[in-house]
Each structure stands twice: as C-alpha cells, then as structure tokens.
Scaffold this active site. Sequence first.
Site, mmCIF file in Angstrom:
data_model
loop_
_atom_site.group_PDB
_atom_site.id
_atom_site.type_symbol
_atom_site.label_atom_id
_atom_site.label_comp_id
_atom_site.label_asym_id
_atom_site.label_seq_id
_atom_site.Cartn_x
_atom_site.Cartn_y
_atom_site.Cartn_z
ATOM 1 N N ASP A 12 0.858 -1.191 0.000
ATOM 2 C CA ASP A 12 0.000 0.000 0.000
ATOM 3 C C ASP A 12 0.892 1.239 0.000
ATOM 4 O OD1 ASP A 12 -2.788 1.160 0.280
ATOM 5 O OD2 ASP A 12 -1.797 2.120 1.970
ATOM 6 N N SER A 13 0.298 2.360 -0.387
ATOM 7 C CA SER A 13 1.039 3.621 -0.370
ATOM 8 C C SER A 13 1.405 4.031 1.059
ATOM 9 C CB SER A 13 0.188 4.714 -1.015
ATOM 10 O OG SER A 13 -1.032 4.849 -0.321
ATOM 11 N N TYR A 44 -0.450 8.636 -2.696
ATOM 12 C CA TYR A 44 -0.410 8.320 -4.128
ATOM 13 C C TYR A 44 -1.610 8.951 -4.867
ATOM 14 C CZ TYR A 44 3.209 4.594 -3.886
ATOM 15 O OH TYR A 44 4.366 3.875 -3.754
ATOM 16 N N CYS A 75 -4.075 -1.266 -2.515
ATOM 17 C CA CYS A 75 -4.224 0.182 -2.663
ATOM 18 C C CYS A 75 -4.986 0.387 -3.959
ATOM 19 C CB CYS A 75 -2.842 0.832 -2.738
ATOM 20 S SG CYS A 75 -2.851 2.588 -3.124
ATOM 21 N N GLU A 161 -5.148 10.170 8.152
ATOM 22 C CA GLU A 161 -3.713 10.105 8.478
ATOM 23 C C GLU A 161 -3.361 11.012 9.646
ATOM 24 O OE1 GLU A 161 -0.695 9.118 6.101
ATOM 25 O OE2 GLU A 161 -2.012 7.472 5.526
ATOM 26 N N CYS A 195 -11.247 3.207 -1.298
ATOM 27 C CA CYS A 195 -9.945 3.665 -0.826
ATOM 28 C C CYS A 195 -9.738 3.003 0.530
ATOM 29 C CB CYS A 195 -9.914 5.182 -0.694
ATOM 30 S SG CYS A 195 -8.426 5.789 0.140
ATOM 31 N N HIS A 197 -8.259 3.728 3.134
ATOM 32 C CA HIS A 197 -8.340 4.546 4.362
ATOM 33 C C HIS A 197 -9.783 4.738 4.839
ATOM 34 C CE1 HIS A 197 -4.225 5.644 3.519
ATOM 35 N NE2 HIS A 197 -4.179 6.434 4.577
HETATM 36 N N1 DGL Z 1 -4.421 3.630 -0.137
HETATM 37 C C1 DGL Z 1 -4.845 4.509 -1.198
HETATM 38 C C2 DGL Z 1 -6.068 3.897 -1.921
HETATM 39 O O1 DGL Z 1 -6.623 2.855 -1.543
HETATM 40 C C3 DGL Z 1 -5.119 5.921 -0.780
HETATM 41 C C4 DGL Z 1 -4.009 6.674 -0.077
HETATM 42 C C5 DGL Z 1 -3.135 7.545 -0.938
HETATM 43 O O2 DGL Z 1 -3.608 8.506 -1.561
HETATM 44 O O3 DGL Z 1 -1.950 7.249 -0.963
HETATM 45 O O4 DGL Z 1 -6.465 4.442 -2.904
#
Ligand code: DGL
Length: 276
Positions: A12-13, A44, A75, A161, A195, A197
């Site tokens: 993941d990012s 990301y 991600c 975050e 997403c 998060h």
């Molecule tokens: N984990 C990323 C997703 O599922 C979002 C977080 C990011 O922007 O890095 O899209």
Amino acid sequence: MTGVSQPIGVFDSGYGGLTILRELVRKLPQYDYVYLGDNARTPYGTRSFETVYQYTLECVRHLFDQGCRLVILACNTASAKALRNIQQLDLPKMDGPDRRVLGVIRPTTEVIGTYSQTGQVGVLATRGTVTSESYVVEIEKFFPELRVFQEACPMWVPLVENGEYTSPGADYFVRQHIDRLLTQAPGIDTILLACTHYPLLLDKIRQFTPAGTTILSQGGIVADSLADYLFRHPALEAECSKHGRRTFLTTDSPVDFDRQATVFYGEQIQSRHLAL
Ligand code: DGL
C-alpha cells in the site's frame, strides 16, 4: 515445497492497506505475509499515472526480493494506475520463477452488483482512482446494467492520516462528499469505499447516508477473492509458506508507523525500515 519462505506480499502507499491485510489475516491466518507501506512517498492519490506506476513497481520488486511470489496491491490508486502495466509489461520480462500481482479493483467489481436493488451504485475514492475510470470500466464488464456514480474525496485520506477521523471537524468533509455523490443520483443504494483509508470513517459515513444504504468496505471482499484464487491455483498455493508470520516494512520511520498502524490493523505491530 521449496523450503524457502514465500510470504504473500501486501503493498500500500502507506497505512491504508492494513485494513485489507487485517481481513486477509482473519480469513487466511495460516499464510505468512509481508506488508510494505510506502509511507515516505504517500499519498499516491494525488500523483500522476507515471509516478504511481514507477513507485508501485519499485515496491513490488522489493516484495519479490523478500521472497514473495504473489503480491496484492492493497491500494486502489496503485491498482488503478499501475497494475495493468506491471502485469502486462513488467512481469513477463522478469527472470526467475513465475510471479503474480493482483489488485483490489477486480475482486470488488466482480461482486458489487449483487448488493444493489436499484441498479445505482456510488464509488468514493481518491482523485487518482476516480479519474482513472477503472471502476466504471471494470463494473461495466461484470454488471453492464449497473449505473456507476463516482465522487473523489481528497480530504479524507489527510483526515484519517492526521487522526481526525472521529473529530467533529471531519463531519463537514464527510457530509460534503456524501451529499455530492447522492445529488448525482438519489437512487444510489450501495456505496463502495474504494480507498483503503475510508473504513476508518465508516461511522461518520453512515451518519450522513440514508438508512438502508449498503456501505461496502473492501477487506472482506478481497480476502474471499484471495481464498478463491489460491484454491484455483494449487501449485502457487503450495509454494506459499504457512507459519502465520507477519512482517511489516515501511519506507519511512518505523516508530511513526508502529504508532499509527494500530488503528488500521487493530493490533500493535513492529515494523522495520526499508530503504528504497
Ligand atoms: N491507499 C490509497 C487507496 O486505496 C489511498 C491513499 C493515498 O492517496 O496514498 O487508494
């Protein structure tokens, strides 16, 4: 069996993919997993196609170096912007054993239509995922009759975050994006949190969504899909090491990672730094 440890890689990012790993571990605890969060270069969601592709490829290579033969891009942004290139351009050129990379979009789009009665679904995601149109294109393949409405929520990842996901201040931004989505089509009865998060905002999302709306998080869906994939690929499954080990790597500070990770993963972890 080769005798060599071959964990399943989860990328993941940053922290978000821990909400996916949590469900993988719940459903398939026997496997070894290596999680890699690219915290040093997150987010990301606001980055270009090329940048997300290069960052993701680099991290996938690191996971292969850790012994993984199977890597899950946990991600959505990486799945939307990098998965196809990695599968079609990079994997065929790599030396060594057969390696696989899977994403989170396909498993979700395969089932989303089964949740909706009205035939109208909403997708909440980063700007990168929304502009890639990946969900619209993929859902069309499995449920061509479904109408898909998208809304980018650029403030939600920073809220999560920064630990503001339960604060009263978050209400404004959660409500704003839910309202914008539902204004597009009041008949939406199923909303996908596309997403990793966003599950942390679930209580607030429910608060601003009409009763009876189905809110889908991806963790359980991805875990079911992985179980099915491993069942259909017995040779690969036999190669996956099964000692129930979890390894956590971050490209940024392990101290920060360990402090933040608990809310995403549900338990205390200990990570190591990975230098890119
Ligand atoms: N984990 C990323 C997703 O599922 C979002 C977080 C990011 O922007 O890095 O899209």
